[in-house]
Scaffold this active site. Structure first.
Site, mmCIF file in Angstrom:
data_model
loop_
_atom_site.group_PDB
_atom_site.id
_atom_site.type_symbol
_atom_site.label_atom_id
_atom_site.label_comp_id
_atom_site.label_asym_id
_atom_site.label_seq_id
_atom_site.Cartn_x
_atom_site.Cartn_y
_atom_site.Cartn_z
ATOM 1 N N ARG A 103 0.840 -1.201 0.000
ATOM 2 C CA ARG A 103 0.000 0.000 0.000
ATOM 3 C C ARG A 103 0.873 1.247 0.000
ATOM 4 N NH1 ARG A 103 -2.412 0.267 6.239
ATOM 5 N NH2 ARG A 103 -0.393 0.079 7.272
ATOM 6 N N CYS A 107 2.951 8.457 -5.530
ATOM 7 C CA CYS A 107 3.731 9.675 -5.321
ATOM 8 C C CYS A 107 2.767 10.849 -5.182
ATOM 9 C CB CYS A 107 4.662 9.882 -6.525
ATOM 10 S SG CYS A 107 5.546 11.451 -6.489
ATOM 11 N N ASN A 141 -5.399 7.098 4.167
ATOM 12 C CA ASN A 141 -5.100 6.357 5.388
ATOM 13 C C ASN A 141 -3.644 6.546 5.773
ATOM 14 O OD1 ASN A 141 -5.937 4.058 7.347
ATOM 15 N ND2 ASN A 141 -3.968 3.387 6.515
ATOM 16 N N GLU A 142 -3.409 7.040 6.966
ATOM 17 C CA GLU A 142 -2.056 7.123 7.528
ATOM 18 C C GLU A 142 -1.041 7.668 6.540
ATOM 19 O OE1 GLU A 142 -1.248 3.216 9.066
ATOM 20 O OE2 GLU A 142 -2.546 3.458 10.796
ATOM 21 N N GLU A 314 -8.028 4.422 15.309
ATOM 22 C CA GLU A 314 -7.701 2.999 15.421
ATOM 23 C C GLU A 314 -7.055 2.777 16.783
ATOM 24 O OE1 GLU A 314 -5.300 1.587 12.178
ATOM 25 O OE2 GLU A 314 -6.511 2.588 10.642
ATOM 26 N N TRP A 322 3.165 -5.781 13.252
ATOM 27 C CA TRP A 322 4.140 -5.053 12.445
ATOM 28 C C TRP A 322 5.413 -4.635 13.181
ATOM 29 C CZ3 TRP A 322 4.611 -0.510 14.922
ATOM 30 C CH2 TRP A 322 3.488 -0.002 15.572
ATOM 31 N N GLU A 362 -2.108 -8.634 7.335
ATOM 32 C CA GLU A 362 -2.409 -8.351 8.749
ATOM 33 C C GLU A 362 -3.102 -9.504 9.452
ATOM 34 O OE1 GLU A 362 -4.360 -4.555 8.947
ATOM 35 O OE2 GLU A 362 -2.480 -3.463 8.646
ATOM 36 N N GLN A 363 -2.912 -10.706 8.984
ATOM 37 C CA GLN A 363 -3.612 -11.843 9.599
ATOM 38 C C GLN A 363 -3.218 -12.057 11.044
ATOM 39 O OE1 GLN A 363 -1.869 -15.878 8.098
ATOM 40 N NE2 GLN A 363 -1.725 -14.460 6.389
ATOM 41 N N MET A 364 -2.049 -11.538 11.473
ATOM 42 C CA MET A 364 -1.639 -11.699 12.865
ATOM 43 C C MET A 364 -2.024 -10.480 13.707
ATOM 44 S SD MET A 364 -0.454 -14.717 12.966
ATOM 45 C CE MET A 364 0.521 -14.948 14.455
ATOM 46 N N HIS A 365 -2.857 -9.609 13.166
ATOM 47 C CA HIS A 365 -3.313 -8.418 13.887
ATOM 48 C C HIS A 365 -4.653 -8.754 14.532
ATOM 49 C CE1 HIS A 365 -4.476 -4.366 14.833
ATOM 50 N NE2 HIS A 365 -3.419 -3.845 14.243
#
Lengths: 655, 655, 655
Positions: A103, A107, A141-142, A314, A322, A362-365
Site C-alpha cells: 500500500r 507519489c 489512510n495514515e 484505530e 508489524w 495483517e492476519q496476525m493483527h
C-alpha cells in the site's frame, strides 16, 4: 465519549453483515469506519463501478443506527491503474520505483494520481455524501506510513522546482539562503536544481530542509484536494484523517488546518518496541502495557489541532503484527487505553479492527473478535467500556470540556526536521527530547498541551521548549509577553528558518531574554553521562552538552568542571544539556513550583488526567497503587486503590 | 615551525577581508590556504571567469605579508559542468551515479573531467602562478574522502582494461596470475574483463587487488596532471596535497612522488570516534583529547613521503561536525596538537578554518573564530602558540632537523588492500595492526619512522613489520642486510604480489631467515583471547592466531596449549597472533632492549618526541604527570610537572 | 563406509596427477569428485571443446582404481556465455544483474541457460557416461549457495505467471486464495502479476509463499533436466547433488526425488559461526569443534531423502575461508566428523579438498594437503580413518543397516518459508526451533530421523513437530493413526496451505486431537524469559508465548501467571512457547519415558549413534568423558574413557 470500530465488509460474507452490525450496537459501538482500502473492489476495472456491495454494507450498518465514517480508498491504487500509469508510483532514494503489492505506493506529486484520486473521491462523495448513515469522512489512510512522503520521482522534481521558484522568486535569493557559495554549489536557475539525494556525502542542509518542507506541502495539497471535494458533496459531515504515532514526515498541523477532526491510530505496544527511542530495558518493562506516556503524548499533540476536536480512529485491540516483536497487551489494557484517551479529551475511540482476518498481511493483527467470530479479549474490554460509559452517562460533549492545562510543551515538525538533518550526534532527536520532557511533566501530575510554536501561549503558567531549534520572532515575542515560567532545552533557538546558525549566536532570539550565549556544543557518545548538582540532587545529561557564557543569567546548576548546566534569568531557564526523564523532572518541578502549579509526584506507572470535572487515573504498573485527587472528590468508578492495569474515575466536587 | 589557516573569502563580506588578514598576521599566522572549493564562484557559467574577487582576496592577504597556498578547485565541479557532462560523475558499486550536491562527485577516470580539470588548473596557474603572495599550491582536496577513489563508470572500466593490458601484455598471463582456472573464470581477452563488482559472492581476489591498484594509479595520474600544469606556470612554488587520517583508498606514497610537500588534515577527535578501530571504552576515554597516537602515527607516516617535508594543512580547532558523535576538545588541546605536530617535524600547522561559517554542511564545524567573529577557544590557543613560537625563536628550518628515529615501522597501502580483500576474520585490519604496534612503540618513549616497505632501512636499530602481507625480494634482502632487530607480525610474508599464498609457505620470503613455517592460521571471534606467557608476564592475543613449525627458531613464548606464540631466530622475531597494545609493548620492549635502544615506559597519556635538539612532551591525560629527559636538558617551556593537557619543551644539552 | 576427496586437476600441473592419485589410494580414498567448476576449461570458447586434459585426469585416477564422481560444471557459466547471453544472469531484489566473476550467477528460469546447461551436460555425459572409472555423477554444485534461488528476472516473472496459471486455473481462484480483497490487491489476470518484490511494505504473504514455492520448483525442474540427460547417457551410475548446511531456499526433498543419493557439504565450524542461530557464547564454546549437533542434524535430515542413501560430499578438512571468523578445528575433529557421519549412515565421506590451492577466492580454505603438497592435519586424520576402516573391516553396506530410530522429528521447508514470511517476532525461525528440539533429543541419547511431514510415520514411538506451521490432512491422520507419543511445538498447525490462519483456530487440524485452542500469541523481545514449572524443574521460554484454552487437555505446566505452558491430551503434548534446549529436553524426556524409550542423559559434548550393530561415541568437549553402551557390548576402537575429541566404537552383543 463514544466508541467506534473499523470494519471491512468486503472481507466477509454478506450474510454476516447484519449480525456484525447488531453485535456492534449491542457492544455500545456508535461509529463504524469503512472502505478506506476498497478501491479495487469498488472499481475492479477502469470505470467499472461496483457500488452494490458498499450500498448494502452501509445499509446494514444504518439499520442498526450505526454512524459511518466513510474512508476514501486512495492509499491503495489498484493494479490496473498502476499498469496503465506507472508514473504514479513513488520513487525511492535509490531511484527504484516503489511497486504495487502492499500500500501507499503512490507519489503525492504525480498529477495523474491527483486526477485519479479526485475522480474516485468525487464518485464516492457523490454517491454517499448525503446518505443519512454517513456521518463523517476520513481521507486516505495514515499519510506517511512506511516512509512514503518523500518521493524522488520526475514529477516530484518538477514540483520541487516550481515550489522553490514560488518561495525564492530569484535564483540569487536561493543561492544566498542556502549558502551555495560553500562547496561550489551555486545554481544558475531553478530548473537546474535536483532533489537532495544520491550525493556523495550529505547534501546542503537548507536544500534538504526545503525538500522536507516541499514534500510536506505536497501532502497538505493532496489532502486539501480530497477535503474540498468531500465538502462540496457531503456538507455538514466532518472530515478527518487518521494520523499515526511518532510519524514526523509531514507537518500534521498544516494538514489539520483543512480538517475538522484530528484522529490518530494508537498502537502503544508496537510504538514502544519500534519508535519511541526507548532503551531495551524500557522496552521490556513496558512490553505488555506500552509506555504510559506514548498514547498520552499523542493525545495531547493531536488535541492541539482542529480546535481541540480529535479521535482515536484505530485503537490497538490486542497483539499486532508489524513491530519487530509483538507482545500481547495485559488484560485490562484495551479498557485502560480507551479510558486514557477519553481522559485526554477524545470524542471517539474506535477499535481496529472488528474481527481478525484470516488472510493477507495483517492476519496476525488481533481484532475485537477472533477470526472465528468469538469475542476476543479486546472485545470483552470494549464491551466493558461501553457498559461503563452507559452507566456513568458520560456524553461525547464532555470531550470538549477539558480543563485547560496550565502547561504548554512546544513541538514543531520543522524543528524535528532540522534536528534530523543536522543531528550532530547520531542519537539526537527533537521528538525524543520532547517526549522525555513530556513524560517528566506527566510524572509530576501535570496536564499538558502539546503545541506548535505558533500557537497562542497566553494563559499558561509553564511553557516548555524541549528542543525548539528555530525560534521565530513571533515565538520570542509571545514568550516575552507571557508571564509564564519558561524552560528552554538545549539547542533551542540555535538555527534560522533557513537552517543556518542563528544571529545573535544561539540561543538566538532567546539569547537576550535568557541572558546567555552558547559558546560551544558537543554531542556525547553513548555511555557518557555529564553530571550536575541541582536542588541537592544530581542532574544526569547524556547525548548533548553545551558550554555557556552567562552574561546576565544566574547559574542554578554546574557540571563537575564548574560550567553551567542550568541557567536562569527571571522566569526563564535554560538547560545546557540533554537530561534523562529524571533530570527533566527535577528542573521542571522547580519551574512548576515557581509557577505556583500544584503537583503530585506519581509512580512511573501511574498517570492522571482531568476532563470536564473528572479526574481519571490509570495504573500501568503490575503493582497495586494508591491514588486520589488532592481536592475534594467522589469516586465514580473504582476507588483509591488501583489494581494493576486498573482505572479509577473521580468526580471533582468543586469543578 | 610556522602557523597557517584555511580561509574562504568568498563566504564573507569583502569589507571583512582586510581586517581578517590583519588579525591573522597579529595572531602569528604566516600561511593562508584559499580557493580549493571555489570553482563555481570563479567560473559561474562555462567560460565566464570571474577573477576580480579572488584577485582582491589575494591582495588583501598579501597586504599583510601573508603567504598564500592556492588550492585548485577540482574537488567540486560546478553544476553546469555536471549538467553538460553527466559522464564525469563517479558510479557507485550498485551502478548509481554519485550525484551533484556535496563534493568529490567526479570519476578520476573520466577523460572529460581530466580535460576540464586541466583547463581550470591551467587558468588558475596562469593567473596566480607568479604572484608574489602565492607561495605554495594545493591540488584538489582530500583525495578519497567519502570513499570516492573507486568508481565503476564506463570510463573506469575502459581504463581498467587498458591498465590490465599494459600490466599483463597477454590475456594468458592475466589468467595465470589471477588463477582464473578457479570457478571457471577464464577470460578470452582484456576487453571482456569488468570491474570486480556486483558478483554473487566475492570476486577473484587478484582481480579485486588489481582494481584497487588501478584505481590508486588513476589518482596518481590525475594528481600528476595537475602538478605538471602548476609547475609549468608557477615555478619555484612547492605543491602539496592535503591527505586525511586513516584513508587508505590510494597509495599515498605514489601520489607523493609527484609532490613537494605531504600535508594532511588532522582531526584527532573525529578520527577517534570514527576510524581508528578503537573500543567503545577507548572512544570514551579519549573523547575530548583524541587518542594520543592518532596524530602522531600520521605525522610519522606522512613524514615518510616527500623527503620528509610535511605540513598539517588542516588542524582541528574545536568540535567538528562529521563524526557520529562530536565531543569538544578539552581546553589546551588545540595548542597541544600544534606542538605535537611541530615535535614530529611539521613545517607548518594550518588551522581549519579561520571562522566558523553560519550556513551549509559544515556550519557545526568550529573555527579559530566564532561565526560572530569573536575569538573562539581554538583562536585563543593558536594565538598562544604564535606567541610561544616567537618567544622560543623556533624557525621553520627546525622541522628538517629531526633526529633520525632508530625505529622503523613498515606500512604499505598495498598490504592493507590485501588484508581488506582477504581478511579471513571480519575484524582484521592491517592498518589497525600497524596502529597498535605504533602505539606500543610510542609508549616505550621511542621515536618512530613509519615507512613503506621499499624505503631504505639502513641505520635503524629496530624494524617492525606489524602486518606486511606481501614481502618483496628487495625487502627480504634489506632486512637480511640490516643489522637491526626485526619484529615480524602475523601474516607477514604470507602473500605474493598477485594475492596468492606465498612460496615457500608463509612467512614466505621470511621463512628462511625466521627459521619457521606457518602451518595453520585461524581468525578468532570477538571475545576470544589466546594467552601466552612472555617475560614473566602474559601476552594476550585476539582476532588472529597461527600455529608454527619452528624448524630453526627458538620459541620465546608459548600458548597455553604449548604451541609457539613468539619465535625467534637471531635478531628476528615472529608473532604468531595479533596482540593488543600491551602485548606489542612487551615484545617490542624486549626487541628494543636487544637493539640497545634507550626506552622510557610512558603513561598512556604521555607522549614525547625529539626534534632538532628539543624534546617535547605532551600530557593527554586528565592527571598531572611528571616527565623530564633522561639526558641533561634545560626546560624552555613548562617543566617536569605537566598539568593535564600540558606541554613542556626541553633543550637537550648534548645535542 | 568409504572415503572420498574433491580434486581439481585443472588447477595443478599435469605432472602431479599420477602421484596425487597414488597417494589418494594409499590414504584409503576410494572416490574422487572432479570437474564441477571446469566449464571454461572444457569449453574455453563457444563450441570449442577441450576434452584432452579431462580424459587424462580421469585416466590418472582410473589407473589407481579410484572411482570418479563426475560433476556437471553448470554452477559457473563461462564469461563468453554471459557476454553472449546476459539474460542468463539472475536479477536481485533491487533489480540489479548478479554479475560474472564468482559463481552461481545464473537464473534458474532462463530458457537460454537451461538450453546451454542441457548442451554441456549432454556433451559430458556422452563423453564420460560409460567410462569405467565414472561411477557416479553430481549435478551442478550447492544449489542456493549465496542466496541464488530467488531471481527477479523477466524470465522468472514470465515463468511465475505460467506457474500460477497452472496452479490456480482462474484468476478468481488466485484472488480468493491470496485474499487480495485486502489492501485493494485484486488482480484481473495472471499476466498482471509481478514477483513480490520492491513493495513499499511487505507484500501479500500468500503471494510471497507462492514465489518461494515457484522458485523451489524451478530448481527441481532444472535439476531434473540434468538428471534425465545423465541417466540417458550414463546408465547405472547414481546421480547425486551436494546440498549445504542450513540452506532452505528450495525444497531439498523435492529435488531429491530425482536423485539417487542425497549428499551434502559439512562445514561444522563455519556453520557454527554463521548460520545456526547460536548465541555468541555458544559460538565461542564450539568454535574449534563446531556444535556437535550441526553435522548430526543434517546427516539425519539428508538420510530422510533418496531412500536413505546419502554421502558427505565435502567434509571440512581444516580451517575454511568463508565465515565471518574462521577458527581452526581442534586436532582430531576431522577424524571425529568422519566417524560421526559414518555413525549416522553415510556411505561415503569425501573431503574438500585434496590440496589447498594458492590462488583465487578459496586460497585460505585448507585441504588434506598443504599448498606445498605436504600432508596437512586433515590429511593425517583422513589417513588414520582409512586405516581404522581397513582394520575394523567396515564395509559400505553397513551404511544401509542403520537401526531404525524410534524418534521422528518433522521439518518441512515449506513450513520454514511460512515462518520466514510471517515471523511475527524478528528472531523466530522454524529451522532453529527444529534444531533446538533435535539437539535436546540427541542429548537424551536418542537416535532421530528428521523427516518431511509427508513421510510414513508408522513404527515411531515418539514424533516431534517442533514448528510444523501447516499441518495437512494427511499428517493429522497419520498422527492419529500412529500409536506414538507426539510432542507439538508452538505455532504448529496454525496456518493453511495458502498461508492463512487455520480453521479451526490454531492448532488447526491438531486442535481436536490436542483438545485445545490457541487464544493468543505473542513474540517476546530479546532478554525476556517466561518461566513455567515442569517436573519439579523450570521450563524457560523465549521468543514466543501463547495463551491456550485447554478445553479437553490437561495442563502439565503453567506459566507464573497460571496459564498453560504445556498441555496434554492422551499421548499428545503441546508447548505454548519456544523453549531453550534444556526446556525441550525436559519435555521430550517425559514424552520419551511415556513412549518407553530407553534414554541416556549425555554431557552436551558427548554424542552417540547406532549403526548396523555398532554404537559410536564422539566426545566434542575438551574434557575426558566416560561412556559405554547400556547393553552388552565390546569395544572395537577406544574404550569407555573418551579423551577430548576422542571416538569409541562398540560392537553391540545382542544386535
Amino acid at each position: 465519549m463514544e466508541l467506534g470500530v473499523c470494519y471491512y465488509p468486503e472481507q466477509w460474507p454478506t450474510a454476516w453483515w447484519a449480525d456484525d452490525a447488531k453485535r456492534m450496537r449491542e457492544m455500545g459501538i456508535r461509529w463504524v469506519r469503512i472502505a478506506e482500502f476498497a478501491w479495487s473492489v469498488i472499481e475492479p476495472a477502469p470505470g467499472r463501478l461496483e457500488w452494490a456491495w458498499l450500498d448494502r454494507a452501509v445499509e446494514a450498518l444504518h439499520a442498526e443506527g450505526l454512524k459511518v465514517v466513510m474512508g476514501t480508498p486512495t492509499a491503495t491504487p489498484p493494479k490496473w491503474l498502476v499498469d496503465a500509469h506507472p508514473e504514479i508510483l513513488a520513487v525511492d532514494a535509490h531511484g527504484a520505483l516503489r511497486g504495487f503489492g502492499s500500500r501507499r505506493h503512490y507519489c503525492f506529486s504525480s498529477p495523474v494520481y491527483r486526477e485519479q484520486s479526485a475522480r474516485i473521491v468525487r464518485l464516492m462523495a457523490e454517491r454517499y455524501g448525503h446518505h443519512d448513515a454517513v456521518a463523517a469522512w476520513q481521507t486516505d489512510n495514515e499519510y506517511g506510513c512506511h516512509d512514503t512522503v518523500l518521493s524522488y520521482s520526475p514529477a516530484a522534481r518538477e514540483a520541487f522546482r516550481r515550489w522553490l521558484a514560488g518561495r525564492y522568486a530569484t535564483i540569487e535569493a536561493l543561492n544566498r539562503a542556502w549558502g551555495t557559495v560553500f562547496w561550489s554549489q551555486c545554481y544558475s536557475g531553478f530548473e537546474t536544481i535536483d532533489p537532495p539525494v544520491g550525493t556523495v556525502t550529505e547534501a546542503n542542509p537548507a536544500h534538504r530542509l526545503d525538500y522536507r518542507r516541499f514534500a510536506s506541502d505536497e501532502v497538505v495539497a493532496y489532502n486539501r484536494m480530497q477535503v474540498e471535494i468531500i465538502r462540496a458533496h457531503s456538507p455538514g459531515r466532518p472530515v478527518a484523517h487518521n494520523y499515526m504515532g511518532f510519524f514526523t514526515e509531514f507537518d500534521h498541523h498544516a494538514v489539520s488546518r483543512d480538517l475538522d477532526i484530528a484522529s490518530w491510530d494508537s498502537y502503544p505496544i508496537g510504538f514502544t518496541q519500534d519508535r519511541a527511542g526507548l532503551s531495551d530495558a524500557e522496552k521490556r518493562r513496558w512490553m505488555r502495557t506500552g509506555h504510559p506516556d506514548i498514547p498520552a503524548f499523542h493525545h495531547d499533540l493531536y488535541r492541539g489541532m482542529c480546535a481541540g476536536r480529535w479521535w482515536v480512529m484505530e485503537q490497538q485491540p490486542g497483539p499486532v503484527n508489524w513491530a519487530p516483536w509483538n507482545p500481547a497487551p495485559e488484560d485490562g489494557m484495551v479498557r485502560m487505553w480507551t479510558w486514557q484517551a477519553f481522559a485526554h479529551g477524545a470524542e471517539v475511540v474506535s477499535y481496529f479492527r472488528w474481527r481478525q482476518v484470516r488472510f493477507a498481511q495483517e492476519q496476525m493483527h488481533a481484532g475485537l473478535n477472533r477470526p472465528d467470530h468469538a469475542l476476543d479479549q479486546g472485545g470483552v474490554e470494549a464491551t466493558q467500556v461501553g457498559e461503563e460509559l452507559r452507566r456513568l452517562g458520560l456524553s461525547v460533549e464532555l470531550a470538549g470540556q477539558r480543563v485547560a492545562p496550565r502547561v504548554a510543551l512546544l513541538f514543531d515538525y520543522d524543528s524535528h526536521w532540522i534536528g534530523q538533518i543536522q543531528p550532530q550526534g547520531a542519537d539526537y532527536s527533537v521528538l525524543h527530547e520532547c517526549f522525555r520532557a513530556y513524560s517528566a511533566l506527566r510524572g509530576l501530575g501535570l496536564d499538558v498541551d502539546v503545541l506548535p510554536s505558533g500557537a497562542p501561549l497566553a494563559g499558561y503558567a509553564l511553557i516548555v521548549l524541549p528542543a525548539q531549534l528555530h525560534v521565530s520572532e513571533a515565538l520570542a515575542a509571545a514568550l516575552s509577553a507571557s508571564g509564564a515560567q519558561v524552560v528552554v532545552g538545549a539547542r533551542s533557538g540555535s538555527k534560522t528558518a533557513r537552517l543556518s546558525i542563528a544571529k545573535p549566536l544561539p540561543p538566538g532570539r532567546l539569547a537576550e531574554p535568557l541572558g546567555l550565549t552558547v559558546l560551544r556544543v558537543e554531542s556525547l557518545p553513548p555511555g557518557v553521562t555529564e553530571t550536575a548538582g541541582f536542588d541537592g540532587g544530581e542532574l544526569h545529561q547524556q547525548r548533548w552538552r553545551e558550554r555557556l557564557a552567562c552574561e546576565h543569567a544566574d547559574i542554578e546548576a554546574r557540571y563537575t568542571d564548574g560550567s553551567a548546566a542550568v541557567a536562569r534569568r527571571g522566569r526563564m531557564r535554560y538547560l545546557a544539556g540533554s537530561p534523562d526523564i529524571a533530570g527533566w523532572s527535577t528542573v521542571l518541578a522547580r519551574a512548576a513550583a515557581d509557577a505556583g502549579l500544584p503537583m503530585q509526584h506519581l509512580d512511573d506507572g501511574l498517570r492522571v488526567s482531568r476532563i470536564g470535572g473528572l479526574a481519571i487515573a490509570c495504573n500501568f504498573s503490575d503493582q497495586a497503587l494508591e491514588w486520589s485527587p488532592a481536592e475534594p472528590a467522589t469516586a465514580l468508578l473504582g476507588d483509591r486503590r488501583l489494581a494493576p492495569r486498573g482505572v479509577s474515575i473521580w468526580q471533582l466536587t468543586n469543578h
